[in-house]
Every structure is written in C-alpha cells, then in structure tokens.
Enzyme design. Structure first.
Site, mmCIF file in Angstrom:
data_model
loop_
_atom_site.group_PDB
_atom_site.id
_atom_site.type_symbol
_atom_site.label_atom_id
_atom_site.label_comp_id
_atom_site.label_asym_id
_atom_site.label_seq_id
_atom_site.Cartn_x
_atom_site.Cartn_y
_atom_site.Cartn_z
ATOM 1 N N SER A 98 0.824 -1.211 0.000
ATOM 2 C CA SER A 98 0.000 0.000 0.000
ATOM 3 C C SER A 98 0.861 1.266 0.000
ATOM 4 C CB SER A 98 -0.880 -0.008 1.260
ATOM 5 O OG SER A 98 -1.444 1.265 1.488
ATOM 6 N N TYR A 123 -2.393 5.365 -4.050
ATOM 7 C CA TYR A 123 -3.458 6.329 -3.801
ATOM 8 C C TYR A 123 -3.054 7.591 -4.533
ATOM 9 C CZ TYR A 123 -5.993 3.856 -0.067
ATOM 10 O OH TYR A 123 -6.757 2.976 0.638
ATOM 11 N N THR A 149 -6.027 2.653 -6.482
ATOM 12 C CA THR A 149 -7.282 2.509 -5.732
ATOM 13 C C THR A 149 -8.113 3.776 -5.899
ATOM 14 O OG1 THR A 149 -6.259 1.021 -4.157
ATOM 15 C CG2 THR A 149 -8.250 2.143 -3.422
ATOM 16 N N LYS A 247 -8.550 -0.501 -8.792
ATOM 17 C CA LYS A 247 -9.219 -1.206 -7.692
ATOM 18 C C LYS A 247 -10.312 -0.341 -7.078
ATOM 19 C CE LYS A 247 -8.078 -3.176 -3.103
ATOM 20 N NZ LYS A 247 -8.427 -2.154 -2.107
ATOM 21 N N SER A 269 -14.172 -4.257 -6.111
ATOM 22 C CA SER A 269 -13.903 -4.148 -4.671
ATOM 23 C C SER A 269 -14.770 -3.059 -4.059
ATOM 24 C CB SER A 269 -12.417 -3.795 -4.463
ATOM 25 O OG SER A 269 -12.144 -3.549 -3.091
ATOM 26 N N HIS A 271 -13.702 -2.206 -0.991
ATOM 27 C CA HIS A 271 -12.726 -1.901 0.061
ATOM 28 C C HIS A 271 -13.036 -2.716 1.329
ATOM 29 C CE1 HIS A 271 -9.574 1.389 0.235
ATOM 30 N NE2 HIS A 271 -9.476 0.927 1.466
ATOM 31 N N ASP A 302 -12.284 -8.703 -4.582
ATOM 32 C CA ASP A 302 -12.035 -8.966 -3.163
ATOM 33 C C ASP A 302 -13.246 -8.578 -2.344
ATOM 34 O OD1 ASP A 302 -11.977 -6.216 -2.585
ATOM 35 O OD2 ASP A 302 -9.803 -6.124 -2.400
ATOM 36 N N ILE A 305 -13.432 -12.810 1.223
ATOM 37 C CA ILE A 305 -12.824 -14.111 0.884
ATOM 38 C C ILE A 305 -12.218 -14.710 2.160
ATOM 39 C CG2 ILE A 305 -10.993 -15.266 -0.443
ATOM 40 C CD1 ILE A 305 -13.306 -14.270 -2.218
HETATM 41 C C1 LIG Z 1 -6.652 -2.678 7.819
HETATM 42 C C2 LIG Z 1 -6.927 -2.501 6.362
HETATM 43 C C3 LIG Z 1 -6.230 -1.534 5.650
HETATM 44 C C4 LIG Z 1 -6.468 -1.359 4.274
HETATM 45 N N1 LIG Z 1 -5.715 -0.459 3.580
HETATM 46 C C5 LIG Z 1 -5.870 -0.367 2.235
HETATM 47 C C6 LIG Z 1 -5.012 0.470 1.470
HETATM 48 O O1 LIG Z 1 -4.088 1.086 1.998
HETATM 49 N N2 LIG Z 1 -5.233 0.532 0.146
HETATM 50 C C7 LIG Z 1 -6.231 -0.159 -0.485
HETATM 51 O O2 LIG Z 1 -6.390 -0.073 -1.703
HETATM 52 N N3 LIG Z 1 -7.050 -0.967 0.217
HETATM 53 C C8 LIG Z 1 -6.887 -1.096 1.554
HETATM 54 N N4 LIG Z 1 -7.688 -1.953 2.261
HETATM 55 C C9 LIG Z 1 -8.718 -2.746 1.549
HETATM 56 C C10 LIG Z 1 -8.140 -4.091 1.072
HETATM 57 O O3 LIG Z 1 -7.186 -3.929 0.065
HETATM 58 C C11 LIG Z 1 -9.233 -4.992 0.523
HETATM 59 O O4 LIG Z 1 -9.944 -4.320 -0.491
HETATM 60 C C12 LIG Z 1 -10.221 -5.493 1.564
HETATM 61 O O5 LIG Z 1 -9.586 -5.715 2.800
HETATM 62 C C13 LIG Z 1 -10.847 -6.795 1.069
HETATM 63 O O6 LIG Z 1 -11.785 -7.281 1.955
HETATM 64 P P1 LIG Z 1 -11.467 -8.409 3.061
HETATM 65 O O7 LIG Z 1 -10.751 -7.695 4.176
HETATM 66 O O8 LIG Z 1 -12.831 -8.861 3.441
HETATM 67 O O9 LIG Z 1 -10.618 -9.470 2.419
HETATM 68 C C14 LIG Z 1 -7.454 -2.142 3.623
HETATM 69 C C15 LIG Z 1 -8.168 -3.109 4.367
HETATM 70 C C16 LIG Z 1 -7.901 -3.302 5.708
HETATM 71 C C17 LIG Z 1 -8.658 -4.377 6.443
#
Ligand SMILES: Cc1cc2nc3c(=O)[nH]c(=O)nc-3n(C[C@H](O)[C@H](O)[C@H](O)COP(=O)(O)O)c2cc1C
Length: 386
Positions: A98, A123, A149, A247, A269, A271, A302, A305
């Site tokens: 990230s 980002y 993203t 994304k 996604s 997020h 995502d 999962i």
């Molecule tokens: C703690 C945390 C931090 C995240 N930080 C980012 C990030 O910096 N950039 C991003 O594109 N997605 C971020 N995400 C989203 C994840 O990339 C992803 O889309 C999401 O966790 C998928 O769902 P799941 O947690 O049910 O597998 C974050 C998710 C979590 C749980």
C-alpha cells in the site's frame, strides 16, 4: 486466526483491522452473498492432479490469490509488511504494498528475494510530484504492477475507530492502558518500535510532519483530494508502462471507462466494506463487470474471501484471482510471518480439496456452470468466521 488475533491485539488495533464503515452492512453483505451461492459438483471426474495455477496480466500465480494492499501493517506486528512480503514470496503469490504501508517500497523490496512478486498500490495524492516519485521508486524496486485505488475520494466514517480514539501512531493512555497491559506481547513490540510507526513511503516527503499524531482520515485528507476524475488515471497510464490495475470498481460502466482509460485489469472491490456503507456485495456485481470487460482485460475481486470455496465461487463467476485483506492481517497479528503463511496454506489446501469435491481438476477450468446462484437460503449458512 481471527480469534487468535482478537486475543493478541489490543481492541483498538483489532477493531481497526476488523471494522468497516458506519453500520458495517457491506462488511456483512460481502460474506452473506458468498454464503448464498451453492456449488454444483460433477462426479466421476479424474481429479488426482489438481492445478491451482493461474496468471494475471501475464504474471504467473501459484494459486488465484493475492495479498491485497493494507496500510500500516506494523500496527498488527513489528515486522509488518516485511513479514507479509516474505510470506507471499514463500507461497509464490503477489503482495500488493500500500501507499500507506508502514515499511517503505525499498524496505520491502530489500527484505524479499529475487523471486518475490511485489505489486504497488497507489493512492492518487494531490501532489503529482509525489505520485511520480512513488511510481519511479516502485519501478526501481522491480514492482511488477501498479494498482490504483479509486474508491477513497474521502475516508469513510469507521465508527469503531472513532469510538476507540484510534490514531496513527496509536496512543496508549488511561483509556486503553489496561487493555494494552493484557496484550503484553503486542505492547512490548509496540514500545520497542511501534511508537515510530508512520507511513514509510511518505516520511521524507512529509518531513517533520510525519511525526504528527492524527486519525487515518485526517492523514488521508491532508495528502489527497476528492477532486480527481478519470483524467488522473489517464495520467498514471502515461507515466507507468507496466501492468496497471484499477481497484474499487463496482459498476460495468465504470469498468468500461477504466479500460478506456488504459487499465489492464479491474479489481471489483468495495474496500472490504470500509468505504461506502451499503455498497453492494462484490460477488454479486462481479458477473456484470466480467460481461462488460472480461473479454479484453483480467477481472479480479475482493471482499469477504475467507475460504477456498470462496475463491472457487469468485473464479467460477469470472474472476482471474481474488485479493484478501483482513485474513492475512489476522494471521500477522496472531503470529507474524508464520501466521500469514498459515492463512495462505489453509486457503490453498481448502481450494485444492474444494476443486476435487467439485469435479474440476484445474482452477482455470472453473466456469459459471459450477455455481448455483441463491442455492443456499440466507439463514442456513451463518458462517462462524465472518
Ligand atoms: C486494515 C486494512 C487496511 C487497508 N488499507 C488499504 C489500502 O491502503 N489501500 C487499499 O487499496 N485498500 C486497503 N484496504 C482494503 C483491502 O485492500 C481490501 O480491499 C479489503 O480488505 C478486502 O476485503 P477483506 O478484508 O474482506 O478481504 C485495507 C483493508 C484493511 C482491512
């Protein structure tokens, strides 16, 4: 692994990982929609050898799973993204670092060997020079792909964080001292290294400001702008010549626009339910996006999962691979690199077993025919692991 992480991490940190936006309806909906799908097995198929491999934008994967981008992994464990990168490398799957990672692009590249598969998540920061700098560093560090993203014009209200007074870096005070004292292993690690916790990629650019204590939303607000439109993605396309993925897409028309703007892959996604509360479950919108752009680019997804069977469902409905976020962070919090590896190997063996029971000898051969939409009524499958 989630239970273990809950026991080992202070509530504030566990909630930061586990939580979602506002009512968390979308967090639950991602799971509920996957749980509704039934699988339609074929019998008397030779499944002695199962092939889990696939590729995304021509890059090989040992199975259709990618460790998605998550910011500030050092919150869960002092080794943070170094441990995640090494675990992904040992399992021959990509890790998407990230923009908001705690360790930098260079740290993670140096901590992993030549055969690692690192991708970089961007980002769009309001300072274009900073974006250019990040992309140059990713290229220099041999990051194979960039994932932009696009679902964070502003950070959603993550109400657990607000209630817990979660900041970056986190603050241990009278409110949470008892909780921290009970999680002695985490607290010892935090006292050793965590207080310096910051966004490794941005420390230089931020200067002394990097030491400030703010909420994640405030950090984001100060670095980005909600003004961006499609032209900003086209700009990224003009400066990054490797595989480019977008994304945070939830609509077929947006998927088409992303492809028209130069995307090589789409990540369906929401997020993980951390942005727009009441965004639709990703598995429900996946087939529409695949129908719109799946013949020209790879589609990933995502959100929710948690099992090998979830990967089977997503791939059968047209995803080339799935990303996951929380599960490997639970593993990281529970046991560092070994915990992350254990989450991946669990999913790998579940996926292999599910393919055998389904009568399909290669993940690549999964098709819609293996899935029965609305096959399992909602209350019948209330998964213990959410
Ligand atoms: C703690 C945390 C931090 C995240 N930080 C980012 C990030 O910096 N950039 C991003 O594109 N997605 C971020 N995400 C989203 C994840 O990339 C992803 O889309 C999401 O966790 C998928 O769902 P799941 O947690 O049910 O597998 C974050 C998710 C979590 C749980």
């Amino acid at each position: 692994m989630r239970d273990l992480a809950r026991r080992r991490l202070p509530k504030m940190i566990f909630d930061f990982i586990d939580g979602g936006a506002e009512t968390e309806a979308t967090v639950r909906a991602n799971r509920a929609a996957l749980d509704r799908l039934a699988l339609r097995p074929k019998v008397l198929v030779d499944v002695a050898d199962r092939d889990l491999t696939t590729s995304v934008c021509g890059l090989p994967l040992s199975m259709p799973l990618i460790l998605g981008p998550t910011g500030l992994a050092r919150l869960a464990h002092p080794d943070g993204e170094l441990a995640i990168g090494r675990a992904a490398q040992s399992q021959h799957i990509p890790f998407v670092l990230s923009t908001g990672s705690s360790f930098s692009i260079e740290d993670v590249a140096a901590a992993t060997g030549d055969d690692r598969q690192l991708w970089f998540q961007l980002y769009l920061l309001k300072d274009r020079k900073l974006n250019e700098n990040l992309l140059e560093r990713a290229k220099k560090g041999a990051y194979e792909a960039v994932v932009v993203t696009v679902d964070v014009p502003v950070v959603a209200a993550r109400e657990r964080d607000l209630r817990n007074g979660m900041t970056v870096p986190p603050h241990i005070g009278p409110r949470n001292a008892l909780d921290a004292a009970r999680r002695i292993r985490w607290t010892a690690g935090f006292l050793r290294s965590g207080r310096k916790l910051s966004m490794g990629n941005l420390i230089e650019a931020l200067g002394p400001e990097a030491k400030n204590v703010k909420t994640a939303a405030q950090w984001f607000h100060d670095l980005t702008t909600p003004k961006f439109d499609w032209s900003e993605l086209q700009w990224v396309r003009s400066v990054w010549d490797g595989p480019l993925m977008v994304k945070g897409i939830l609509r077929p028309d947006d998927a088409r626009r992303a492809v028209d703007s130069g995307a090589d892959a789409i990540v369906v996604s929401n997020h993980g339910g951390r942005q727009l509360d009441f965004a639709p479950p990703t598995i429900d919108v996946l087939p529409g996006v695949v129908d719109a752009v799946g013949s020209s680019v790879d589609v990933l997804m995502d959100g929710g999962i948690r099992r090998g069977s979830d990967i089977v469902k997503a791939v059968a409905l047209g995803a080339k691979a799935c990303l996951m976020g929380r599960p490997y962070l639970y593993g990281l919090g529970a046991g560092g690199q070994a915990g992350v590896e254990s989450v991946i190997t669990m999913l790998r063996s579940e996926l292999s077993r599910c393919l055998a029971l389904l009568g399909c000898s290669a993940a690549r051969d999964l098709s819609r025919d293996f899935v029965q939409l609305d096959g399992i009524p909602a209350p019948a499958n209330r998964a213990r692991v959410t």
